[in-house]
Design a protein around this motif. Structure first.
Motif, PDB file in Angstrom:
ATOM      1  N   UNK B  79       0.822  -1.228  -0.073  1.00 30.98           N
ATOM      2  CA  UNK B  79      -0.056  -0.018  -0.160  1.00 30.98           C
ATOM      3  C   UNK B  79       0.818   1.339  -0.115  1.00 30.98           C
ATOM      4  N   UNK B  80       2.126   1.052   0.017  1.00 32.24           N
ATOM      5  CA  UNK B  80       2.958   2.147   0.134  1.00 32.24           C
ATOM      6  C   UNK B  80       4.456   1.853  -0.512  1.00 32.24           C
ATOM      7  N   UNK B  81       5.413   2.681  -0.630  1.00 33.58           N
ATOM      8  CA  UNK B  81       6.625   2.359  -1.101  1.00 33.58           C
ATOM      9  C   UNK B  81       7.565   2.135  -0.056  1.00 33.58           C
ATOM     10  N   UNK B  82       8.804   1.434  -0.228  1.00 33.82           N
ATOM     11  CA  UNK B  82       9.550   1.136   0.734  1.00 33.82           C
ATOM     12  C   UNK B  82      10.419   2.490   1.336  1.00 33.82           C
ATOM     13  N   UNK B  83      10.321   2.542   2.543  1.00 29.38           N
ATOM     14  CA  UNK B  83      11.248   3.894   2.995  1.00 29.38           C
ATOM     15  C   UNK B  83      12.305   3.260   3.769  1.00 29.38           C
ATOM     16  N   UNK B  84      13.413   3.595   3.761  1.00 28.42           N
ATOM     17  CA  UNK B  84      14.793   3.257   4.626  1.00 28.42           C
ATOM     18  C   UNK B  84      15.281   4.419   5.101  1.00 28.42           C
ATOM     19  N   UNK B  85      15.711   3.970   6.521  1.00 29.86           N
ATOM     20  CA  UNK B  85      16.347   4.923   7.390  1.00 29.86           C
ATOM     21  C   UNK B  85      17.771   4.277   7.814  1.00 29.86           C
ATOM     22  N   UNK B  86      18.540   5.424   8.402  1.00 25.52           N
ATOM     23  CA  UNK B  86      20.015   5.133   8.818  1.00 25.52           C
ATOM     24  C   UNK B  86      20.006   5.669  10.053  1.00 25.52           C
ATOM     25  N   UNK B  87      21.130   5.381  10.964  1.00 26.44           N
ATOM     26  CA  UNK B  87      21.174   5.953  12.097  1.00 26.44           C
ATOM     27  C   UNK B  87      21.094   7.319  12.313  1.00 26.44           C
ATOM     28  N   UNK B  88      21.476   8.243  11.082  1.00 32.92           N
ATOM     29  CA  UNK B  88      21.475   9.602  11.057  1.00 32.92           C
ATOM     30  C   UNK B  88      19.811  10.062  10.871  1.00 32.92           C
ATOM     31  N   UNK B  89      19.043   9.156  10.453  1.00 27.74           N
ATOM     32  CA  UNK B  89      17.569   9.779   9.888  1.00 27.74           C
ATOM     33  C   UNK B  89      16.561   8.862  10.532  1.00 27.74           C
ATOM     34  N   UNK B  90      16.814   8.045  11.607  1.00 26.36           N
ATOM     35  CA  UNK B  90      15.765   7.217  12.086  1.00 26.36           C
ATOM     36  C   UNK B  90      14.692   7.823  12.962  1.00 26.36           C
ATOM     37  N   UNK B  91      15.371   9.114  13.581  1.00 23.48           N
ATOM     38  CA  UNK B  91      14.419   9.784  14.491  1.00 23.48           C
ATOM     39  C   UNK B  91      13.299  10.572  13.674  1.00 23.48           C
ATOM     40  N   UNK B  92      13.709  10.849  12.127  1.00 20.68           N
ATOM     41  CA  UNK B  92      12.643  11.657  11.469  1.00 20.68           C
ATOM     42  C   UNK B  92      11.379  10.423  11.336  1.00 20.68           C
ATOM     43  N   UNK B  93      11.679   9.156  11.393  1.00 17.37           N
ATOM     44  CA  UNK B  93      10.424   8.400  11.398  1.00 17.37           C
ATOM     45  C   UNK B  93       9.726   8.036  12.765  1.00 17.37           C
ATOM     46  N   UNK B  94      10.611   7.844  13.808  1.00 21.04           N
ATOM     47  CA  UNK B  94      10.203   7.260  15.013  1.00 21.04           C
ATOM     48  C   UNK B  94      10.410   8.201  16.138  1.00 21.04           C
TER      49      UNK B  94
END
Lengths: 326, 339
Positions: B79-94
Motif C-alpha cells: 500500500x506504500x513504497x519502501x522507506x529506509x532509514x539510517x542511524x542519522x535519519x531514524x528519528x525522522x520516522x520514530x
C-alpha cells in the motif's frame, strides 16, 4: 637588444594585453544575479494568548468522559465559551500532533474527532479561516492522511498546511541557548490571529512524556534530532517560541508505554480526561498525573515555568471539574 | 665600532602595548564566540543525505538490505513504497524512540505498508530493523515488551497483541502493526510474519546468558536486556533482568556475564556503592546466603553478588523476604555454572 627590437616586443606585449582585456570585456556579464536578501531571524512565532481574563475566572477546565467533542464543548463553555477566545473574522491555526503516519486508533497523534470538533467550533464562533498544521518531517501528506486529520479538517471546512521549504524561516529566541538561527514553521503563521494547540497524552522514550509543550517540537524544521541531546532544554525553550490562545490536552485515551510511537492497542489506557486551558504548562503539569508520573519525571515542565511560560501550579488557574458522561 | 642600542620611546611603547591589548581582546572575543554552541551551525556542517527516501523495488535492493526484503512479499499487496532509514535519519520516522535503537547497535530500518490479505483488509505497517547482533535485536524487542501478550511460535522471541505482532529473527527486529483489531487479524499477521521470515536469513540463536536465570517462578515474558545504563546506574551495560513470582512475593533478578571474574567483582562493588549513594545501607546477610551483599532502604531490599564471571542479584522485590528468597534461588542455581 636594440631599440627597434625593444619597440617590437613592447608593441606585441601591448597587443596581447589589449586583446586579453577586450576578451574579458566581451565576456563580462553586466547583469549579475541579484544579491540574496539577508533573512533576519525571527524572535519567535508570536504571543496569541488572551491577556484580559478577569481575576478569579476559571482558566482551566478538566472534563471527564469519552466523547471528545462533548468534552471540548463543556470545557470551553466553562471558560466563558469559545467566543471569549475566538472573535469574528479571526484566522485560527490549530497546531496538532501529526508526527507519525499512524492510524488514529493507535493514539500516537491528535484525534481527528477532536480536530473536527475544535475546527467546527471555531467557525461557529465566527472564525474566517481555520488552518491545521504540523511538521512531521517524514512524508507529511501520508501523516496527515493516515492519521485521519486531513479528513477531519476537510469535513469541518479547515485547510491543512503541509510544511514545505518555503514556509520555514530562521528564528533566534532572545536569551535562547538552543533556538539560534533555527528554521521554524513561520509561514504557517502568516496572517494568523489565534492559535489553538491540540495534543494527545503520551509516554515518550526520551522526554518522559509528550503533551502540549513537546507538541511544539513540530514547529521546528531542519535536522532537529540534534536537540535530543538536550530534550528538556529544547522543549522548555519551545514554550516561549509561541504562546497559544488556548491549549487542549487530550487524555481521553493515553499512551502509557512505548511512546511516542506506540504501535499496540495494549500501550493505551482509557484515562477519560480532556483538559482545556489557557496555560499549556499548567495543563501539562496536570497531564503527567494521567501517566502516573510526577513533575520530577518530566523536568521540562518545571523548566518552562522557570522561563516564564506558565505555571506548574495548575490550581491557581481555578480549574473547573466537569463530567461529560460515560 | 659597536652600534648604539636603539631605545623605544615611551610613546612607542604605549602604542605597542595598545596594539597587543587590541589583539588580546580580539583573541578573547573569538574564543568566546566560538565556544557558544549553535545547533544550527553544527547541523549545517553535518547534513545527512536521503532521509526516509521512497524507493522503487530496484533501488531498494541496491541501497538497503532491509529494503530488499520488503521489496516484494509474495501474496501481499503493498500500500506504500519502501522507506529506509539510517542511524542519522531514524528519528525522522520514530522521533524519540530512536534513542532506544541507537543505543543497541542499530544499523538500518526499512518499512512498508501492506494489506493484511484477509477479509478485514487492514493496513499493516511493517517495520524491519537490522541490528548488529541477535543480542541487540533482543534488547530492542525486550525493551518494548508488552506484558501479558500472547506468545507465538514464529521465533524464540515473538508475541501478539490485539492488533500487532512483534518478534526477532537473528539480528532482525520486526514489528507488524495493523490499523484495526479484528478477530481475523491475528492469523493474518502471523501469516505475513511467516512470509517475511521466509526471505530473511535463518538464525534462531538466542542470547545464552538468559539461560542462567533459574526457571522456578520465572515469568518468561518479563526477560529484558538493558544495553546501557542498566538498573538506573550510568555505565552499567548489558544486564538482563527477569521477574519472578515466588511464595514470598514478587521479585526481580538481574544478571550479566563479564569477560573476567575480576570485572564482575568490580562491577558488583560499583553497584553496591551506587546503592549506598542512593540511601541504601548494608545489612547482615542471612546465614544461608554466603558471599552476597544485602542492601536495605526502609522496606526495600537489594542483593548483589558475583560468581566467577557472573554479576547477579535482586534489584526489586515486594518485600525483604521475597528478595532473600530469590537471592537464595539464584545463588543455588549459579553454583558451578560458568559460561
Amino acid at each position: 637588444m636594440n631599440r627597434r627590437d625593444f619597440l617590437k616586443r613592447v608593441a606585441g606585449a601591448s597587443a596581447i594585453a589589449v586583446g586579453a582585456c577586450g576578451l574579458g570585456l566581451a565576456l563580462h556579464d553586466h547583469s549579475p544575479p541579484p544579491p540574496v536578501p539577508e533573512q533576519k531571524a525571527l524572535a519567535g512565532l508570536g504571543d496569541f494568548s488572551i491577556k484580559d481574563i478577569a481575576a478569579g475566572k476559571p482558566r482551566m477546565a478538566v472534563v471527564r468522559g469519552s466523547d471528545r467533542a462533548a468534552m471540548f464543548e463543556q470545557g470551553v463553555n466553562a471558560l466563558g465559551g469559545l467566543g471569549a477566545f475566538i472573535a469574528k473574522g479571526d484566522k485560527v491555526l490549530l497546531k496538532v500532533n501529526a508526527a507519525f503516519a499512524s492510524p488514529a486508533a493507535l493514539g500516537a497523534t491528535t484525534s481527528p474527532e477532536l480536530v473536527a470538533a475544535v475546527a467546527g467550533a471555531c467557525f461557529k464562533a465566527g472564525a474566517a479561516r481555520v488552518s491545521v498544521t504540523d511538521n512531521p518531517i517524514n512524508n507529511p501528506e501520508s501523516c496527515f492522511e493516515i492519521t485521519g486529520i486531513t479528513g477531519a479538517a476537510r469535513s469541518a471546512g479547515a485547510q491543512i498546511i503541509i510544511p514545505r521549504a518555503g514556509l520555514f524561516s530562521p528564528a533566534t529566541l532572545p536569551n535562547g541557548k538552543l533556538i539560534k538561527d533555527w528554521p521554524v514553521l513561520a509561514g504557517a503563521f502568516t496572517g494568523i490571529t489565534k492559535v489553538i494547540a491540540l495534543s494527545p497524552v503520551k509516554d515518550h522514550a526520551r522526554a518522559g512524556a509528550s503533551m502540549l509543550l513537546k507538541n511544539m517540537y513540530g514547529l521546528l524544521g531542519g535536522r532537529r534530532n540534534v536537540f535530543h541531546q538536550d530534550i528538556n532544554g529544547i522543549i522548555s525553550e519551545l514554550s516561549l517560541l509561541v504562546r497559544p490562545t488556548l491549549s487542549v490536552l487530550d487524555g481521553t485515551v493515553s499512551m502509557m508505554t512505548n511512546g511516542p510511537t506506540g504501535g499496540s492497542l495494549s500501550d493505551l489506557k482509557a484515562t477519560g480526561t480532556l483538559i482545556v486551558s489557557t496555560d499549556p504548562v499548567a495543563a501539562d503539569a496536570l497531564g503527567v498525573e494521567l501517566l502516573g508520573r510526577t513533575l520530577d519525571d518530566v523536568p521540562y515542565i518545571s523548566m518552562a515555568q522557570a522561563l516564564g511560560a506558565g505555571t506548574i501550579d495548575y490550581k491557581t488557574l481555578n480549574p473547573v471539574y466537569l463530567s461529560a458522561g460515560a | 665600532m659597536a652600534r648604539a642600542k636603539i631605545r623605544a620611546t615611551t610613546g612607542e611603547k604605549r602604542a605597542g602595548y595598545g596594539v597587543l591589548a587590541v589583539l588580546a581582546a580580539v583573541a578573547v572575543w573569538l574564543f568566546l564566540s566560538q565556544a557558544q554552541f549553535n545547533p544550527a551551525v553544527i547541523v549545517a556542517m553535518n547534513h545527512p543525505k536521503g532521509a526516509g527516501r521512497l524507493l522503487t523495488g530496484q533501488q531498494a535492493g541496491a541501497s538497503s538490505q532491509t529494503a530488499s526484503y520488503l521489496a516484494d512479499l509474495q501474496g501481499y499487496s503493498a500500500l506504500s513504497g519502501v522507506e529506509s532509514y539510517t542511524p542519522e535519519t531514524l528519528s525522522d520516522k520514530i522521533d524519540g524512540k530512536a534513542e532506544l535503537y541507537l543505543a543497541s547497535g542499530f544499523q538500518e530500518m526499512s518499512c512498508r505498508s501492506f494489506s493484511s490479505g484477509d477479509s478485514s483488509q487492514a493496513r499493516v505497517e511493517t517495520f524491519l530493523y537490522a541490528m548488529e547482533s541477535p543480542k541487540d535485536a533482543f534488547a530492542v524487542f525486550s525493551g518494548q515488551r508488552r506484558q501479558g501478550a500472547l506468545p507465538l511460535a514464529l521465533s524464540p522471541n515473538a508475541y501478539a497483541t490485539e492488533n500487532a505482532v512483534f518478534l526477532t529473527s537473528g539480528r532482525f527486529y520486526i514489528e507488524l502493526v495493523a490499523d484495526k483489531a479484528t478477530p481475523e487479524i491475528g492469523p493474518a499477521l502471523e501469516a505475513l510474519a511467516q512470509s517475511l521470515l521466509s526471505v530473511l536469513p535463518r538464525d534462531d540463536s538466542q542470547p545464552a546468558d538468559a539461560d542462567l536465570f533459574p526457571a522456578t517462578g520465572l515469568r518468561k515474558d518479563s526477560l529484558r536486556l538493558a544495553v546501557t545504563d542498566a538498573l538506573g546506574m550510568e555505565g552499567l551495560e548489558n544486564v538482563y533482568t527477569a521477574e519472578y513470582s515466588l511464595p514470598g512475593g514478587e521479585a526481580a533478578a538481574f544478571l550479566a556475564v563479564r569477560a573476567t571474574a575480576e570485572e564482575a567483582a568490580a562491577q558488583a562493588k560499583a553497584y553496591t556503592a551506587f546503592l549506598a549513594a542512593n540511601g541504601f545501607k548494608q545489612v547482615k546477610a542471612p546465614a544461608g546466603l554466603a558471599g552476597v551483599t544485602v542492601m536495605a532502604l526502609d522496606n526495600l531490599a537489594q542483593v548483589v553478588m558475583s560468581r566467577g564471571r557472573i554479576l547477579a542479584g535482586v534489584h526489586d522485590a515486594a518485600s525483604a523476604e521475597a528478595a532473600l528468597e530469590l537471592a537464595a534461588l539464584l545463588t543455588k542455581f549459579l553454583e558451578g555454572k560458568q559460561p
